[in-house]
Enzyme design. Sequence first.
Site, PDB file in Angstrom:
ATOM      1  N   LYS A 157      33.784  39.729  43.255  1.00  0.00           N
ATOM      2  CA  LYS A 157      34.042  39.420  44.793  1.00  0.00           C
ATOM      3  C   LYS A 157      35.181  38.621  44.796  1.00  0.00           C
ATOM      4  O   LYS A 157      34.985  37.245  44.497  1.00  0.00           O
ATOM      5  CB  LYS A 157      32.816  38.764  45.399  1.00  0.00           C
ATOM      6  CG  LYS A 157      32.935  38.460  46.511  1.00  0.00           C
ATOM      7  CD  LYS A 157      31.522  37.803  47.190  1.00  0.00           C
ATOM      8  CE  LYS A 157      31.477  37.564  48.645  1.00  0.00           C
ATOM      9  NZ  LYS A 157      32.769  37.038  49.287  1.00  0.00           N
ATOM     10  N   CYS A 207      64.104   5.227  55.703  1.00  0.00           N
ATOM     11  CA  CYS A 207      63.044   4.833  54.727  1.00  0.00           C
ATOM     12  C   CYS A 207      63.325   5.180  53.402  1.00  0.00           C
ATOM     13  O   CYS A 207      63.329   6.644  53.400  1.00  0.00           O
ATOM     14  CB  CYS A 207      61.659   5.432  55.328  1.00  0.00           C
ATOM     15  SG  CYS A 207      60.431   4.959  54.010  1.00  0.00           S
ATOM     16  N   LYS A 264      26.798  34.861  43.734  1.00  0.00           N
ATOM     17  CA  LYS A 264      27.940  33.896  43.596  1.00  0.00           C
ATOM     18  C   LYS A 264      27.696  32.885  42.398  1.00  0.00           C
ATOM     19  O   LYS A 264      26.642  32.756  42.160  1.00  0.00           O
ATOM     20  CB  LYS A 264      27.920  33.000  45.157  1.00  0.00           C
ATOM     21  CG  LYS A 264      28.047  33.653  46.342  1.00  0.00           C
ATOM     22  CD  LYS A 264      29.346  33.824  46.614  1.00  0.00           C
ATOM     23  CE  LYS A 264      29.547  34.175  48.162  1.00  0.00           C
ATOM     24  NZ  LYS A 264      29.389  33.095  49.080  1.00  0.00           N
ATOM     25  N   GLU A 324      31.062  44.545  40.905  1.00  0.00           N
ATOM     26  CA  GLU A 324      32.529  44.343  41.041  1.00  0.00           C
ATOM     27  C   GLU A 324      32.618  43.003  41.400  1.00  0.00           C
ATOM     28  O   GLU A 324      31.971  42.174  42.206  1.00  0.00           O
ATOM     29  CB  GLU A 324      32.829  45.266  42.262  1.00  0.00           C
ATOM     30  CG  GLU A 324      32.565  46.780  42.079  1.00  0.00           C
ATOM     31  CD  GLU A 324      32.387  47.444  43.501  1.00  0.00           C
ATOM     32  OE1 GLU A 324      33.206  46.997  44.348  1.00  0.00           O
ATOM     33  OE2 GLU A 324      31.894  48.796  43.656  1.00  0.00           O
ATOM     34  N   CYS A 343      54.398   1.741  57.450  1.00  0.00           N
ATOM     35  CA  CYS A 343      54.918   2.710  56.255  1.00  0.00           C
ATOM     36  C   CYS A 343      54.830   1.651  54.949  1.00  0.00           C
ATOM     37  O   CYS A 343      55.105   0.607  55.184  1.00  0.00           O
ATOM     38  CB  CYS A 343      56.142   3.266  56.581  1.00  0.00           C
ATOM     39  SG  CYS A 343      56.778   3.779  54.927  1.00  0.00           S
ATOM     40  N   CYS A 352      58.550   1.355  53.808  1.00  0.00           N
ATOM     41  CA  CYS A 352      59.740   0.488  54.743  1.00  0.00           C
ATOM     42  C   CYS A 352      59.090  -0.480  55.639  1.00  0.00           C
ATOM     43  O   CYS A 352      59.813  -1.137  56.168  1.00  0.00           O
ATOM     44  CB  CYS A 352      60.768   1.433  55.073  1.00  0.00           C
ATOM     45  SG  CYS A 352      60.095   2.457  56.290  1.00  0.00           S
ATOM     46  N   TYR A 357      38.082  48.584  47.411  1.00  0.00           N
ATOM     47  CA  TYR A 357      36.654  48.662  46.822  1.00  0.00           C
ATOM     48  C   TYR A 357      35.920  49.534  47.473  1.00  0.00           C
ATOM     49  O   TYR A 357      34.900  49.649  47.120  1.00  0.00           O
ATOM     50  CB  TYR A 357      36.263  47.364  46.473  1.00  0.00           C
ATOM     51  CG  TYR A 357      36.227  46.249  47.588  1.00  0.00           C
ATOM     52  CD1 TYR A 357      35.389  46.583  48.756  1.00  0.00           C
ATOM     53  CD2 TYR A 357      37.041  45.101  47.639  1.00  0.00           C
ATOM     54  CE1 TYR A 357      35.516  45.630  49.768  1.00  0.00           C
ATOM     55  CE2 TYR A 357      36.990  44.257  48.550  1.00  0.00           C
ATOM     56  CZ  TYR A 357      36.087  44.433  49.819  1.00  0.00           C
ATOM     57  OH  TYR A 357      36.278  43.483  50.737  1.00  0.00           O
ATOM     58  N   ASP A 376      37.963  36.199  46.510  1.00  0.00           N
ATOM     59  CA  ASP A 376      37.910  35.306  47.495  1.00  0.00           C
ATOM     60  C   ASP A 376      39.291  35.379  48.482  1.00  0.00           C
ATOM     61  O   ASP A 376      40.239  34.699  48.093  1.00  0.00           O
ATOM     62  CB  ASP A 376      37.933  34.064  46.822  1.00  0.00           C
ATOM     63  CG  ASP A 376      37.498  32.944  47.986  1.00  0.00           C
ATOM     64  OD1 ASP A 376      36.992  33.338  48.988  1.00  0.00           O
ATOM     65  OD2 ASP A 376      37.226  31.678  47.591  1.00  0.00           O
ATOM     66  N   CYS A 417      55.971   7.613  59.563  1.00  0.00           N
ATOM     67  CA  CYS A 417      57.126   6.865  59.510  1.00  0.00           C
ATOM     68  C   CYS A 417      58.253   7.137  60.204  1.00  0.00           C
ATOM     69  O   CYS A 417      58.825   8.102  59.813  1.00  0.00           O
ATOM     70  CB  CYS A 417      57.351   6.469  58.012  1.00  0.00           C
ATOM     71  SG  CYS A 417      58.968   5.397  57.952  1.00  0.00           S
TER      72      CYS A 417
HETATM   73  S1  IVH Z   1      31.812  45.182  49.773  1.00  0.00           S
HETATM   74  C1  IVH Z   1      29.577  46.662  53.463  1.00  0.00           C
HETATM   75  N1  IVH Z   1      33.059  44.706  47.818  1.00  0.00           N
HETATM   76  O1  IVH Z   1      33.077  39.830  50.775  1.00  0.00           O
HETATM   77  C2  IVH Z   1      30.314  45.329  53.104  1.00  0.00           C
HETATM   78  N2  IVH Z   1      32.954  43.167  49.450  1.00  0.00           N
HETATM   79  O2  IVH Z   1      30.796  38.758  52.169  1.00  0.00           O
HETATM   80  C3  IVH Z   1      31.441  45.714  51.979  1.00  0.00           C
HETATM   81  N3  IVH Z   1      34.426  41.034  49.247  1.00  0.00           N
HETATM   82  O3  IVH Z   1      33.557  41.099  53.955  1.00  0.00           O
HETATM   83  C4  IVH Z   1      31.936  44.861  51.205  1.00  0.00           C
HETATM   84  N4  IVH Z   1      35.231  41.522  47.127  1.00  0.00           N
HETATM   85  O4  IVH Z   1      35.429  40.524  52.509  1.00  0.00           O
HETATM   86  C5  IVH Z   1      32.992  44.167  48.886  1.00  0.00           C
HETATM   87  N5  IVH Z   1      34.160  43.869  45.658  1.00  0.00           N
HETATM   88  C6  IVH Z   1      33.875  43.636  46.912  1.00  0.00           C
HETATM   89  C7  IVH Z   1      34.164  42.291  47.547  1.00  0.00           C
HETATM   90  C8  IVH Z   1      33.940  42.225  48.843  1.00  0.00           C
HETATM   91  C9  IVH Z   1      35.061  40.633  48.494  1.00  0.00           C
HETATM   92  C10 IVH Z   1      34.108  40.406  50.710  1.00  0.00           C
HETATM   93  C11 IVH Z   1      34.471  41.247  51.911  1.00  0.00           C
HETATM   94  C12 IVH Z   1      33.232  41.229  52.741  1.00  0.00           C
HETATM   95  C13 IVH Z   1      32.732  39.854  52.134  1.00  0.00           C
HETATM   96  C14 IVH Z   1      31.176  39.600  52.228  1.00  0.00           C
END
Ligand code: IVH
Length: 666
Positions: free
Chosen positions: A117, A431, A316, A115, A410, A413, A227, A119, A426
């Site tokens: 991740k 200005c 990552k 899935e 500044c 000015c 998720y 941000d 400033c």
């Molecule tokens: S599962 C038991 N799924 O990443 C942990 N986390 O570094 C359950 N995050 O705190 C997390 N996308 O904020 C999960 N598809 C995803 C995610 C995800 C982002 C974040 C989440 C977590 C952090 C962990």
Amino acid sequence: MEDAKKDIEELKQKIRYHDYRYYVLNAPVISDYEYDQMMRKLKSLEERYPQFKMPDSPTQRIGGKPLEKFEKIKHKIPMFSLEDAFSPDEAREFDKKVKRFLKFPSEKDISYSVEPKFDGLSISLIYENGILKQASTRGDGVTGEDVTQNVRTIKNIPLKLIVKNSPVYLDIQGEAIMFKQDFANINKEREETGLPLFANPRNAAAGSIRQLDPKEAAKRSLRMFTYSIRETSSDIQFKKQSEALELLKEWELPVNELNKLCLSVEEAIKYKETFTQKKHELPYEIDGMVFKVNEIDYQNRLGHTTKSPRWAIAYKFPPEQVTTTIKDIKVNVGRTGILTPVAILEPVNISGVVVSKATLHTWDEIRKKDIRIGDKVFLERAGDVIPEIIKPITEKRTGKEKIKPEPKECPVCHAHAIRDGAYFRCPNISCPAQIKESIKHFASKRAMNIDGLGDKLAEQLVGKNIIKNVADIYDLDNKIIADLERMGEKSAQNLIDAIKNTKNITLAKFLFALGIRHAGEHMAQLLAKHFGSLKNIEKAEKKELLSIKGIGEEVAQSIYDFFREQKNIQTIKKLLKAGVKLSEEKIVISFIFGKSFLFTGTLRTVTRNEAKDRVEALGGMVKNSVSKDLDYVVIGENPGSKKDKAKQWGLNCIDEETFIKLLSKK
Ligand code: IVH
């Protein structure tokens, strides 16, 4: 009456369905106009029958008042973080560990739910009988903050699940994020308002979730993806993570469409690698892919360490970094006089975009990172949007690099620069750089909306000394404008017409246009609502400003100071003399606002909780014990001893019918 209740329920269901089509599936089946009509109808029905206006109604997403602070919430189950992997081998190592722990032969394949991740910010959502009851941030994993009011404003999160048999209890985890486009829009607006920019969508999302005023949070266009099912009552069963995702989808919660079940770690790695390029095309940011052991039974056997589950890993993407040289550090002057150091770079391509400038934010930051003119630096496109200088490559220094001193004046000015918290400023409100920015702001869409008065024109008008403040805009005539570069007679006439058109403006827009520090659009609306006229705002003492909910010390001081500065008063006078007319806005404040209530006995048409929600949503308070300062005591059927006490004390006792009437009184 019963009909109204039915109509309201039907409209609520329809709107929920269309919200789902629009915000979750991205596939609307009606026009915005039709949607607005439904919403309007629902609002008016709920106004007429306030007893049927419930917190789960789509009209009630932005209900509550600004908070003083967020309440702490201890999570029933801790919210874990994830271990990271950065290479295919690290991902394989994780897979091996899983098998070792489960005592599986090394050749057995494990299925993973792979899935994106996101941000953003991790949020736990608690639904009881299908109704969203609580939303909290992850915090330190054990204790988070109650952000229910703000999460209610997230449009793709249902306030009520649209399923026949809603589970009794559900704790769902997801991520609150800001889409790249919304992030760009918000930063543009912040630039216009003279506020510091957010570095990336994550920070913007975090800042929005932590807004104390839900009205502000609602403007930030947050979205969520869910998720995980963290906990549920026994009426819900699933054996695999992929089934949990299906259930979330069935409940019409937003689930990402890129989740994929992979049958082995190699398949998972391959799938992850397809995103190295693809991630740039997504409308939101992801910083990796999460591999989750798909079988819940295995997950349970694997358990977790103190920090993270053993059954998942975040693989990552490498951060996008390039190196370049800082050719110079220039100082930019903003509308409110903030002096920002900006690095001028040897142009460099980073994830498809040529970058030649990067903000260094503050001098403290420059010093902390020890960045010098001439340095070779690592540049990262933080959040795919704003390039960020990470650090200098000190090994490559030649000794010729120069430190950029803190600004003494500044650059435009030459007024003496003053220190203001983390910033230099400033102080000269005349200005030219500030004037140019304030003219752009005054003319901007959400302020006076003068079409055609943008950066280039403002630059010329100020540079050629044609205008010295915003009021001078109204002295412009066709001839002056037509003589400017890139302006003909036609565009001059258009501009003059646009200026004329601004002469009737709401008080809120006018206040916003003045560009008072810290007074953004929402503040301007609050001021206009509270004071009703410019005269009243001009006279306002700091104490009165502070008494307005949502206005804090810094803002009150800034507004107070603004109206004590003679130059500002003269500008306002000149604007009014030029014909700018302020339409006083209709102020609709509920009768309930600021009143206190106590309920005793059973109410017939609403539950006690609904009554409480309604009062609070309209700005009133509900107390639990009898006190002399209560405004109303509402007596239901079979009242308790509180009724006698209230009568004894001569308090204002009313029946349920009168109470319901008060709810719609203005
Ligand atoms: S599962 C038991 N799924 O990443 C942990 N986390 O570094 C359950 N995050 O705190 C997390 N996308 O904020 C999960 N598809 C995803 C995610 C995800 C982002 C974040 C989440 C977590 C952090 C962990």
